[in-house]
Design a protein around this motif. Structure first.
Motif, PDB file in Angstrom:
ATOM      1  N   ALA A 177       0.923  -1.243   0.097  1.00 56.23           N
ATOM      2  CA  ALA A 177      -0.012  -0.065   0.018  1.00 56.23           C
ATOM      3  C   ALA A 177       0.950   1.197  -0.032  1.00 56.23           C
ATOM      4  O   ALA A 177       0.427   2.228  -0.629  1.00 56.23           O
ATOM      5  CB  ALA A 177      -1.176  -0.136   1.119  1.00 56.23           C
ATOM      6  N   LEU A 178       1.986   1.053   0.813  1.00 63.95           N
ATOM      7  CA  LEU A 178       2.843   2.347   0.650  1.00 63.95           C
ATOM      8  C   LEU A 178       3.462   2.427  -0.656  1.00 63.95           C
ATOM      9  O   LEU A 178       3.710   3.601  -0.922  1.00 63.95           O
ATOM     10  CB  LEU A 178       3.897   2.166   1.908  1.00 63.95           C
ATOM     11  CG  LEU A 178       3.416   2.109   3.190  1.00 63.95           C
ATOM     12  CD1 LEU A 178       4.536   1.808   4.174  1.00 63.95           C
ATOM     13  CD2 LEU A 178       2.651   3.275   3.553  1.00 63.95           C
ATOM     14  N   VAL A 179       3.939   1.486  -1.163  1.00 62.95           N
ATOM     15  CA  VAL A 179       4.624   1.573  -2.700  1.00 62.95           C
ATOM     16  C   VAL A 179       3.404   2.170  -3.488  1.00 62.95           C
ATOM     17  O   VAL A 179       3.906   2.867  -4.452  1.00 62.95           O
ATOM     18  CB  VAL A 179       4.921   0.060  -3.077  1.00 62.95           C
ATOM     19  CG1 VAL A 179       5.275   0.246  -4.571  1.00 62.95           C
ATOM     20  CG2 VAL A 179       6.096  -0.489  -2.216  1.00 62.95           C
ATOM     21  N   VAL A 180       2.250   1.576  -3.635  1.00 56.34           N
ATOM     22  CA  VAL A 180       1.187   2.365  -4.209  1.00 56.34           C
ATOM     23  C   VAL A 180       1.073   3.821  -4.083  1.00 56.34           C
ATOM     24  O   VAL A 180       1.235   4.770  -5.178  1.00 56.34           O
ATOM     25  CB  VAL A 180      -0.190   1.757  -4.131  1.00 56.34           C
ATOM     26  CG1 VAL A 180      -1.138   2.573  -4.671  1.00 56.34           C
ATOM     27  CG2 VAL A 180      -0.235   0.228  -4.407  1.00 56.34           C
ATOM     28  N   GLU A 181       1.335   4.478  -2.938  1.00 59.60           N
ATOM     29  CA  GLU A 181       1.126   5.771  -2.794  1.00 59.60           C
ATOM     30  C   GLU A 181       2.535   6.706  -3.346  1.00 59.60           C
ATOM     31  O   GLU A 181       2.353   7.474  -3.749  1.00 59.60           O
ATOM     32  CB  GLU A 181       1.228   6.046  -1.206  1.00 59.60           C
ATOM     33  CG  GLU A 181       0.027   5.489  -0.575  1.00 59.60           C
ATOM     34  CD  GLU A 181      -0.120   6.176   0.995  1.00 59.60           C
ATOM     35  OE1 GLU A 181      -1.313   5.888   1.418  1.00 59.60           O
ATOM     36  OE2 GLU A 181       0.929   6.347   1.689  1.00 59.60           O
ATOM     37  N   ARG A 182       3.564   5.810  -2.973  1.00 60.86           N
ATOM     38  CA  ARG A 182       4.883   6.470  -3.728  1.00 60.86           C
ATOM     39  C   ARG A 182       5.006   6.400  -5.090  1.00 60.86           C
ATOM     40  O   ARG A 182       5.443   7.426  -5.572  1.00 60.86           O
ATOM     41  CB  ARG A 182       5.998   5.839  -3.039  1.00 60.86           C
ATOM     42  CG  ARG A 182       6.155   6.107  -1.355  1.00 60.86           C
ATOM     43  CD  ARG A 182       7.356   5.572  -0.784  1.00 60.86           C
ATOM     44  NE  ARG A 182       7.162   5.934   0.813  1.00 60.86           N
ATOM     45  CZ  ARG A 182       8.133   5.780   1.591  1.00 60.86           C
ATOM     46  NH1 ARG A 182       9.447   5.488   1.272  1.00 60.86           N
ATOM     47  NH2 ARG A 182       7.860   5.981   2.948  1.00 60.86           N
ATOM     48  N   ALA A 183       4.603   5.439  -5.750  1.00 59.53           N
ATOM     49  CA  ALA A 183       4.354   5.387  -7.185  1.00 59.53           C
ATOM     50  C   ALA A 183       3.432   6.271  -7.691  1.00 59.53           C
ATOM     51  O   ALA A 183       3.738   6.676  -8.890  1.00 59.53           O
ATOM     52  CB  ALA A 183       4.334   3.781  -7.656  1.00 59.53           C
ATOM     53  N   SER A 184       2.446   6.564  -7.138  1.00 58.64           N
ATOM     54  CA  SER A 184       1.434   6.974  -7.653  1.00 58.64           C
ATOM     55  C   SER A 184       1.140   8.686  -7.368  1.00 58.64           C
ATOM     56  O   SER A 184       0.609   9.329  -8.187  1.00 58.64           O
ATOM     57  CB  SER A 184      -0.197   6.343  -7.352  1.00 58.64           C
ATOM     58  OG  SER A 184      -0.433   6.562  -6.167  1.00 58.64           O
ATOM     59  N   GLY A 185       1.838   8.745  -6.168  1.00 62.54           N
ATOM     60  CA  GLY A 185       1.662  10.279  -5.764  1.00 62.54           C
ATOM     61  C   GLY A 185       0.449  10.519  -5.205  1.00 62.54           C
ATOM     62  O   GLY A 185      -0.026  11.721  -4.906  1.00 62.54           O
ATOM     63  N   GLN A 186      -0.251   9.509  -4.857  1.00 60.94           N
ATOM     64  CA  GLN A 186      -1.714   9.670  -4.019  1.00 60.94           C
ATOM     65  C   GLN A 186      -1.583   9.002  -2.638  1.00 60.94           C
ATOM     66  O   GLN A 186      -1.116   7.968  -2.798  1.00 60.94           O
ATOM     67  CB  GLN A 186      -2.696   9.045  -5.136  1.00 60.94           C
ATOM     68  CG  GLN A 186      -2.864  10.054  -6.158  1.00 60.94           C
ATOM     69  CD  GLN A 186      -4.117   9.468  -7.148  1.00 60.94           C
ATOM     70  OE1 GLN A 186      -3.871   8.296  -7.506  1.00 60.94           O
ATOM     71  NE2 GLN A 186      -5.067  10.331  -7.570  1.00 60.94           N
ATOM     72  N   ARG A 187      -2.729   9.126  -1.965  1.00 63.04           N
ATOM     73  CA  ARG A 187      -2.918   8.311  -0.716  1.00 63.04           C
ATOM     74  C   ARG A 187      -3.557   7.007  -1.258  1.00 63.04           C
ATOM     75  O   ARG A 187      -4.204   6.980  -2.403  1.00 63.04           O
ATOM     76  CB  ARG A 187      -3.824   9.040   0.014  1.00 63.04           C
ATOM     77  CG  ARG A 187      -3.341  10.263   0.844  1.00 63.04           C
ATOM     78  CD  ARG A 187      -4.373  10.861   1.629  1.00 63.04           C
ATOM     79  NE  ARG A 187      -4.855   9.980   2.517  1.00 63.04           N
ATOM     80  CZ  ARG A 187      -4.466  10.029   4.014  1.00 63.04           C
ATOM     81  NH1 ARG A 187      -3.336  10.783   4.274  1.00 63.04           N
ATOM     82  NH2 ARG A 187      -4.877   9.228   4.781  1.00 63.04           N
TER      83      ARG A 187
END
Length: 349
Positions: A177-187
């Motif tokens: 979930a944190l990777v999703v945030e960092r790769a997408s720039g979204q929560r």
């Protein structure tokens, strides 16, 4: 009741029954969920259409709110398939690769994590320490995904070298979930809403955050304590989203199931990755684990268990049958029940 049970066994063997007979059998099997008790919602889809849909009991005991097809239950680990889908969407975007080292995205992890890739996290082969075992017993503050990272930063050890074994890991999915945030720039919750839930019309589905939109038509979780139902809706780990923090309903999950048959959300390549047998497991009825999915022969499934909730989603794509059972109580685990229900439509692994 014994006659109903015997009829159910016969129909599971022959697959020959009228709709009314199947309804009577399932109602009998669901009798313990009926009345002023924590309830359950059951859906059977065949060829994309609901052939059985019914709810039992209460979503909220204190307010007397009955369960329905729009009741949103905490999915617990059924949430993992959405986390995996988020990674696959970002891979389609070219924002990341499932073979990226996890430390490309989370460089604060210790040296022990050097060999771990996102693929290892997705398939439970990372060897990461279970974060639940690192939370102090006296802690009352809820843990969030970012807290999981902080806990693991101090654990320079693995259960086994990455990729060498299988161990079911909530830690891995919290990090994803944190990777999703960092790769997408979204929560993470925002990414889910914008890239999965809204496009599919899953308008009431939420990754629940205290400071985010409220969960509508919400079921509250309960446990049996000294002969009485007691609300046990949240634990210290209930705020972790990547491994189990999504709330959804029968109606919205039917839309999710439909999207897994075509390209409306994920490409055929991504869907094949999700359902490919990434690693063998020793778990019962789980010959292999894919990306967010347990695989057993022709059955794709996942269960979800957290304090006050027990759920299961079974897919039989060859027969185009899906069975979903959501419940807001700590027991029983509904996998065996869902398998019996699937047998009424002759759906087997």
């Amino acid at each position: 009741m014994k006659a109903i049970w015997l009829l159910g066994v016969l129909l599971m063997t022959t697959g020959d029954a009228s709709a009314a007979t199947r309804e009577s059998i399932i109602d009998a099997w669901m009798r313990d969920y009926t009345g002023r008790v924590p309830g359950a919602s059951v859906l059977v889809l065949r060829d994309g259409a609901p052939v059985f849909q019914r709810s039992y009991g209460l979503a909220d005991l204190e307010a007397g709110v009955v369960a329905s097809s729009t009741t949103n239950y905490r999915l617990a680990s059924v949430s993992k398939q959405f986390t995996a889908a988020s990674l696959l969407l970002l891979a389609e975007d070219g924002a990341l690769s499932v073979d990226d080292p996890v430390k490309r995205w989370l460089p604060s992890l210790p040296a022990a994590a050097d060999g771990i890739t996102l693929r290892h996290l997705l398939s439970h082969t990372s060897g990461l320490v279970d974060y639940e075992d690192l939370v102090p017993a006296e802690q009352t503050r809820q843990v969030h995904d970012a807290d999981v990272l902080r806990l693991l930063e101090h654990e320079d050890r693995l259960y086994f070298p990455a990729g060498s074994d299988y161990r079911y890991s909530n830690s891995g999915y919290a990090l994803l979930a944190l990777v999703v945030e960092r790769a997408s720039g979204q929560r993470y919750a925002t990414f889910l809403q914008e890239r999965i839930f809204t496009p599919l019309g899953m308008t009431a589905t939420r990754a629940r955050e205290d400071d985010g939109p409220a969960v509508t038509d919400r079921a509250y979780g309960y446990s049996r304590v000294e002969g009485h139902w007691q609300r046990t809706d949240q634990s210290t780990t209930s705020a972790v989203l990547g491994d189990g923090g999504i709330y959804s309903s029968l109606e919205d999950l039917a839309r999710w199931d439909a999207a897994l048959y075509d390209d409306r959300l994920l490409s055929a390549t991504s869907r094949a990755l999700a359902f490919a047998p990434a690693t063998a497991t020793p778990e019962p009825d789980v010959a292999h684990y894919g990306f967010g999915w347990r695989l057993q022969g022709g059955m794709q499934w996942h269960s979800g268990e957290s304090i006050g909730f027990r759920n299961v989603l079974l897919r039989f794509p060859a027969q185009r049958v899906t069975v979903i059972v959501l419940s807001n109580r700590d027991a029983p685990e509904p996998y065996a029940l869902a398998r019996r229900i699937a047998g009424l439509w002759d759906a087997r692994p």
